[in-house]
Design an enzyme around this catalytic site. Structure first.
Site, PDB file in Angstrom:
ATOM      1  N   ASP A  11       0.857  -1.186   0.000  1.00  0.00           N
ATOM      2  CA  ASP A  11       0.000   0.000   0.000  1.00  0.00           C
ATOM      3  C   ASP A  11       0.894   1.238   0.000  1.00  0.00           C
ATOM      4  OD1 ASP A  11      -2.083   1.729   0.153  1.00  0.00           O
ATOM      5  OD2 ASP A  11      -2.826   1.062   2.102  1.00  0.00           O
ATOM      6  N   ASP A 109      -3.170   2.578  -5.801  1.00  0.00           N
ATOM      7  CA  ASP A 109      -2.127   2.643  -4.778  1.00  0.00           C
ATOM      8  C   ASP A 109      -1.974   1.374  -3.948  1.00  0.00           C
ATOM      9  OD1 ASP A 109      -4.552   2.840  -3.512  1.00  0.00           O
ATOM     10  OD2 ASP A 109      -3.965   4.478  -2.183  1.00  0.00           O
ATOM     11  N   GLU A 110      -2.538   0.259  -4.401  1.00  0.00           N
ATOM     12  CA  GLU A 110      -2.382  -0.957  -3.605  1.00  0.00           C
ATOM     13  C   GLU A 110      -2.506  -2.205  -4.458  1.00  0.00           C
ATOM     14  OE1 GLU A 110      -5.494  -1.758  -0.720  1.00  0.00           O
ATOM     15  OE2 GLU A 110      -6.870  -0.441  -1.798  1.00  0.00           O
TER      16      GLU A 110
END
Length: 357
Positions: A11, A109-110
């Site tokens: 993350d 973002d992950e």
């Protein structure tokens, strides 16, 4: 590589704000708020905030004008999706380049990374170093023996750290925490669990799955019990995610109060959504109209429709949904979501609340 199979959840830390700092190094250490067109006098919500801004209580989804009020000295920037997408693509490429990695992207973002190794902490720090070297972005890594445990573990590693959650320490770490701390359990679900006398993760883990069926149904009831134990899928699936739907929404700077205004806005949304659907190449099978009344009450109106690409049919069905709009209530936002038919080989599930894990 050989060893035990592990799931890593990678993350990126304050991703959007971090990308903006890379473009403007002079902003480092300052409270940054990203949202809308960067104008707090307009109606828009916060997309992300730097840790410095979060310290003042600013969070994603907060109205931009309220965020600006909380942090008068904040640097407020407009959303630049292309820049974030480019940075995200570079991060995901870096993850896929790691030895033995299977990567399942969850968003900008992950991502989950499936690996086999005797030392998952060392591998996690190798991932962090690779991402930092390639992109100058920091990330936190959760290590787990299931996807759920890895995802939850990441929160304990932030910022830029590594944390492991497995069946061995799940209840030790999570047991006394409120159910809302679980991935996939929000305010509403935690309130419904509380009505059943279930307030903590340990109480949810110890519950009889069948006792949850009357409240949540035959699928989600047992799922929440499983979630309380941190159980679920253990294998990362890199099958490309296929979008289930395309949606667009518009926040109006002035409330809509006339039916003709609503009609025009829906027509514009249909035009944009149909363009997305045609590009996807799969027919529409359902529509959802999102209505946010002033000051901030949101309702949705949905219906299934026969498979179609026909813009006129989609428009007619979308306008039919406007019949559910409450008369004489000012509207600050309208959104339209078109659900599409899914290919048979599409990956099932995406988040815990959508099943498939």
């Amino acid at each position: 590589m050989s060893g035990i199979r592990w799931v890593l959840h990678v993350d990126l830390d304050q991703f959007i704000a971090a990308v903006e700092v890379l473009r403007r190094p002079e902003l480092a250490g300052k409270p940054i708020i990203v949202g809308g067109r960067g104008d707090p006098t307009e109606r828009a919500v916060v997309s992300t905030a730097s840790y410095e801004a979060r310290a003042f209580g600013v969070g994603s989804g907060m109205p931009l004008r309220i965020a600006a009020r909380k942090v008068p000295d904040a640097v407020i920037l407009p959303v630049d999706q292309e820049a974030y997408l480019a940075a995200s693509d570079m991060v995901m490429a870096t993850l896929r380049a790691q030895p033995g990695a299977t990567v399942q992207v969850l968003g900008w973002d992950e991502a989950f990374v499936g690996i086999e190794t005797e030392n998952p902490e060392a591998y996690a720090r190798q991932v962090q170093a690779a991402v930092l070297e390639r992109t100058q972005l920091h990330c936190s890594v959760g290590i787990g023996d299931t996807l759920v445990r890895a995802k939850v573990a990441t929160g304990f590693g932030k910022p830029a750290g590594v944390f492991r959650l497995t069946a061995e320490n799940w209840l030790e770490v999570m047991g006394s925490r409120p159910t809302m701390d679980l991935w996939g359990v929000g305010t509403r679900v935690s309130s419904r669990l509380a009505k059943l006398g279930i307030d903590t993760v340990a109480e949810l883990a110890a519950s009889d799955p069948q006792d949850l069926v009357p409240e949540f149904g035959p699928k989600m009831g047992p799922w929440y019990a499983q979630l309380g134990r941190g159980d679920g899928a253990r294998v990362v699936d890199d099958t490309p995610w296929v979008a289930r739907a395309h949606g667009r929404e518009t926040t109006f700077q002035q409330d809509l109060s006339e039916p003709a205004q609503v009609d025009e806005a829906v027509r514009e949304l249909v035009a944009r959504v149909v363009e997305d659907v045609v590009a996807e190449g799969r027919p529409v099978v359902g529509l959802t109209l999102k209505v946010r009344y002033a000051p901030f009450l949101t309702k949705t109106y949905s219906r299934k429709i026969p498979e179609t690409f026909d813009r006129k049919v989609i428009l007619t069905r979308a306008l039919d949904l406007t019949a559910g709009i409450e008369p004489d209530r000012p509207i600050r936002l309208l959104g339209l979501r078109a659900e599409m038919s899914m290919p048979e080989d599409a990956r099932k599930g995406h988040t815990p609340t959508r099943g498939g894990w």
